[in-house]
Scaffold this motif. Sequence first.
Motif, PDB file in Angstrom:
ATOM      1  N   ALA A 299      99.110 -13.388  52.840  1.00  0.00           N
ATOM      2  CA  ALA A 299      98.049 -13.530  51.836  1.00  0.00           C
ATOM      3  C   ALA A 299      98.228 -12.660  50.601  1.00  0.00           C
ATOM      4  O   ALA A 299      97.849 -13.076  49.499  1.00  0.00           O
ATOM      5  CB  ALA A 299      96.696 -13.235  52.475  1.00  0.00           C
ATOM      6  N   TYR A 300      98.794 -11.448  50.756  1.00  0.00           N
ATOM      7  CA  TYR A 300      98.744 -10.509  49.631  1.00  0.00           C
ATOM      8  C   TYR A 300      99.429 -10.999  48.355  1.00  0.00           C
ATOM      9  O   TYR A 300      98.938 -10.702  47.256  1.00  0.00           O
ATOM     10  CB  TYR A 300      99.229  -9.106  50.019  1.00  0.00           C
ATOM     11  N   PRO A 301     100.541 -11.758  48.409  1.00  0.00           N
ATOM     12  CA  PRO A 301     101.095 -12.218  47.125  1.00  0.00           C
ATOM     13  C   PRO A 301     100.116 -13.105  46.354  1.00  0.00           C
ATOM     14  O   PRO A 301     100.003 -12.999  45.123  1.00  0.00           O
ATOM     15  CB  PRO A 301     102.342 -13.015  47.543  1.00  0.00           C
ATOM     16  N   PHE A 302      99.394 -13.943  47.080  1.00  0.00           N
ATOM     17  CA  PHE A 302      98.430 -14.830  46.432  1.00  0.00           C
ATOM     18  C   PHE A 302      97.182 -14.064  45.997  1.00  0.00           C
ATOM     19  O   PHE A 302      96.608 -14.353  44.945  1.00  0.00           O
ATOM     20  CB  PHE A 302      98.081 -15.991  47.372  1.00  0.00           C
ATOM     21  N   LEU A 303      96.774 -13.080  46.785  1.00  0.00           N
ATOM     22  CA  LEU A 303      95.638 -12.248  46.388  1.00  0.00           C
ATOM     23  C   LEU A 303      95.969 -11.434  45.138  1.00  0.00           C
ATOM     24  O   LEU A 303      95.126 -11.269  44.255  1.00  0.00           O
ATOM     25  CB  LEU A 303      95.224 -11.327  47.541  1.00  0.00           C
ATOM     26  N   ALA A 304      97.203 -10.956  45.055  1.00  0.00           N
ATOM     27  CA  ALA A 304      97.630 -10.216  43.853  1.00  0.00           C
ATOM     28  C   ALA A 304      97.614 -11.141  42.635  1.00  0.00           C
ATOM     29  O   ALA A 304      97.153 -10.751  41.549  1.00  0.00           O
ATOM     30  CB  ALA A 304      99.018  -9.615  44.060  1.00  0.00           C
ATOM     31  N   GLY A 305      98.105 -12.358  42.816  1.00  0.00           N
ATOM     32  CA  GLY A 305      98.077 -13.325  41.721  1.00  0.00           C
ATOM     33  C   GLY A 305      96.661 -13.645  41.295  1.00  0.00           C
ATOM     34  O   GLY A 305      96.355 -13.738  40.101  1.00  0.00           O
ATOM     35  N   TRP A 306      95.777 -13.806  42.296  1.00  0.00           N
ATOM     36  CA  TRP A 306      94.370 -14.055  41.996  1.00  0.00           C
ATOM     37  C   TRP A 306      93.790 -12.898  41.174  1.00  0.00           C
ATOM     38  O   TRP A 306      93.104 -13.130  40.175  1.00  0.00           O
ATOM     39  CB  TRP A 306      93.560 -14.236  43.288  1.00  0.00           C
ATOM     40  N   ALA A 307      94.071 -11.669  41.596  1.00  0.00           N
ATOM     41  CA  ALA A 307      93.516 -10.492  40.905  1.00  0.00           C
ATOM     42  C   ALA A 307      93.975 -10.444  39.446  1.00  0.00           C
ATOM     43  O   ALA A 307      93.168 -10.162  38.548  1.00  0.00           O
ATOM     44  CB  ALA A 307      93.919  -9.210  41.638  1.00  0.00           C
ATOM     45  N   VAL A 308      95.233 -10.746  39.201  1.00  0.00           N
ATOM     46  CA  VAL A 308      95.734 -10.768  37.823  1.00  0.00           C
ATOM     47  C   VAL A 308      94.999 -11.844  37.024  1.00  0.00           C
ATOM     48  O   VAL A 308      94.521 -11.592  35.912  1.00  0.00           O
ATOM     49  CB  VAL A 308      97.262 -10.989  37.789  1.00  0.00           C
ATOM     50  N   GLY A 309      94.896 -13.039  37.579  1.00  0.00           N
ATOM     51  CA  GLY A 309      94.191 -14.118  36.879  1.00  0.00           C
ATOM     52  C   GLY A 309      92.738 -13.785  36.619  1.00  0.00           C
ATOM     53  O   GLY A 309      92.213 -14.035  35.532  1.00  0.00           O
ATOM     54  N   TRP A 310      92.067 -13.196  37.611  1.00  0.00           N
ATOM     55  CA  TRP A 310      90.658 -12.819  37.491  1.00  0.00           C
ATOM     56  C   TRP A 310      90.467 -11.811  36.359  1.00  0.00           C
ATOM     57  O   TRP A 310      89.527 -11.923  35.569  1.00  0.00           O
ATOM     58  CB  TRP A 310      90.187 -12.256  38.828  1.00  0.00           C
ATOM     59  N   LEU A 311      91.378 -10.838  36.277  1.00  0.00           N
ATOM     60  CA  LEU A 311      91.285  -9.826  35.219  1.00  0.00           C
ATOM     61  C   LEU A 311      91.611 -10.415  33.846  1.00  0.00           C
ATOM     62  O   LEU A 311      90.918 -10.130  32.872  1.00  0.00           O
ATOM     63  CB  LEU A 311      92.214  -8.649  35.523  1.00  0.00           C
ATOM     64  N   VAL A 312      92.649 -11.229  33.768  1.00  0.00           N
ATOM     65  CA  VAL A 312      93.060 -11.820  32.492  1.00  0.00           C
ATOM     66  C   VAL A 312      91.946 -12.672  31.895  1.00  0.00           C
ATOM     67  O   VAL A 312      91.641 -12.582  30.704  1.00  0.00           O
ATOM     68  CB  VAL A 312      94.351 -12.658  32.659  1.00  0.00           C
ATOM     69  N   VAL A 313      91.313 -13.499  32.739  1.00  0.00           N
ATOM     70  CA  VAL A 313      90.279 -14.417  32.246  1.00  0.00           C
ATOM     71  C   VAL A 313      88.890 -13.780  32.264  1.00  0.00           C
ATOM     72  O   VAL A 313      87.936 -14.395  31.811  1.00  0.00           O
ATOM     73  CB  VAL A 313      90.317 -15.741  33.043  1.00  0.00           C
ATOM     74  N   ARG A 314      88.809 -12.543  32.762  1.00  0.00           N
ATOM     75  CA  ARG A 314      87.526 -11.857  32.925  1.00  0.00           C
ATOM     76  C   ARG A 314      86.586 -12.755  33.733  1.00  0.00           C
ATOM     77  O   ARG A 314      85.515 -13.145  33.288  1.00  0.00           O
ATOM     78  CB  ARG A 314      86.920 -11.494  31.570  1.00  0.00           C
ATOM     79  N   GLY A 315      87.047 -13.091  34.936  1.00  0.00           N
ATOM     80  CA  GLY A 315      86.367 -14.046  35.797  1.00  0.00           C
ATOM     81  C   GLY A 315      84.918 -13.737  36.072  1.00  0.00           C
ATOM     82  O   GLY A 315      84.116 -14.651  36.291  1.00  0.00           O
ATOM     83  N   TRP A 316      84.550 -12.497  36.060  1.00  0.00           N
ATOM     84  CA  TRP A 316      83.173 -12.101  36.327  1.00  0.00           C
ATOM     85  C   TRP A 316      82.230 -12.547  35.216  1.00  0.00           C
ATOM     86  O   TRP A 316      81.034 -12.680  35.436  1.00  0.00           O
ATOM     87  CB  TRP A 316      83.082 -10.586  36.519  1.00  0.00           C
ATOM     88  N   ALA A 317      82.760 -12.813  34.013  1.00  0.00           N
ATOM     89  CA  ALA A 317      81.906 -13.196  32.885  1.00  0.00           C
ATOM     90  C   ALA A 317      81.388 -14.635  33.024  1.00  0.00           C
ATOM     91  O   ALA A 317      80.237 -14.910  32.702  1.00  0.00           O
ATOM     92  CB  ALA A 317      82.664 -13.040  31.569  1.00  0.00           C
ATOM     93  N   ARG A 318      82.252 -15.528  33.491  1.00  0.00           N
ATOM     94  CA  ARG A 318      81.882 -16.937  33.679  1.00  0.00           C
ATOM     95  C   ARG A 318      82.507 -17.431  34.975  1.00  0.00           C
ATOM     96  O   ARG A 318      83.398 -18.277  34.973  1.00  0.00           O
ATOM     97  CB  ARG A 318      82.357 -17.777  32.503  1.00  0.00           C
ATOM     98  N   PRO A 319      82.057 -16.898  36.088  1.00  0.00           N
ATOM     99  CA  PRO A 319      82.741 -17.150  37.364  1.00  0.00           C
ATOM    100  C   PRO A 319      82.719 -18.586  37.857  1.00  0.00           C
ATOM    101  O   PRO A 319      83.614 -18.994  38.596  1.00  0.00           O
ATOM    102  CB  PRO A 319      81.993 -16.243  38.344  1.00  0.00           C
ATOM    103  N   MET A 320      81.747 -19.369  37.455  1.00  0.00           N
ATOM    104  CA  MET A 320      81.624 -20.731  37.971  1.00  0.00           C
ATOM    105  C   MET A 320      82.323 -21.772  37.100  1.00  0.00           C
ATOM    106  O   MET A 320      82.392 -22.937  37.471  1.00  0.00           O
ATOM    107  CB  MET A 320      80.149 -21.128  38.107  1.00  0.00           C
ATOM    108  N   ARG A 321      82.844 -21.360  35.961  1.00  0.00           N
ATOM    109  CA  ARG A 321      83.484 -22.305  35.044  1.00  0.00           C
ATOM    110  C   ARG A 321      84.803 -22.808  35.602  1.00  0.00           C
ATOM    111  O   ARG A 321      85.625 -22.034  36.084  1.00  0.00           O
ATOM    112  CB  ARG A 321      83.760 -21.648  33.687  1.00  0.00           C
ATOM    113  N   LEU A 322      85.019 -24.121  35.540  1.00  0.00           N
ATOM    114  CA  LEU A 322      86.319 -24.672  35.917  1.00  0.00           C
ATOM    115  C   LEU A 322      87.371 -24.264  34.894  1.00  0.00           C
ATOM    116  O   LEU A 322      88.479 -23.887  35.248  1.00  0.00           O
ATOM    117  CB  LEU A 322      86.247 -26.202  36.003  1.00  0.00           C
ATOM    118  N   TRP A 323      86.979 -24.386  33.603  1.00  0.00           N
ATOM    119  CA  TRP A 323      87.867 -23.957  32.519  1.00  0.00           C
ATOM    120  C   TRP A 323      87.146 -22.921  31.699  1.00  0.00           C
ATOM    121  O   TRP A 323      85.997 -23.152  31.326  1.00  0.00           O
ATOM    122  CB  TRP A 323      88.289 -25.137  31.634  1.00  0.00           C
TER     123      TRP A 323
END
Length: 134
Positions: free
Chosen positions: A41-65
Amino acid sequence: MTRTRGWLAAVVDIVLIVAFALIGRSSHAEAASPIGLWTTAYPFLAGWAVGWLVVRGWARPMRLWPTGVVVWVATVAIGMLLRVLTGQGDVAGDPLPLSFVIVATISLAVFLLGWRAVVRLVAARSGRRGRGRV
């Protein structure tokens, strides 16, 4: 409310990525040990974390795009890169079998984009019902 949604979305994403790893290990008759699950799991979790930070996922977490798509693409791309760099998944000298890339890409799209699409659909329907009442 956005802060709560951000944390909830993060937890849902993480649980689904771990479920993806668990399903993958199970389908290949690999042990479901905590160390084995973490290794997968960790390689995919690391990728998720990078994507979450880059897009600031917490700001609009439910958006598809862009949230869902950026998180999904980063999860797959960085996850695959880390798997190759750590020697995971080598099949007969092929460090990244195309079949795995296809299955992982589709599965993670269904998981990471699918739940967001369902939430948005339910929210849109309940919003329409609410407007029809006086």
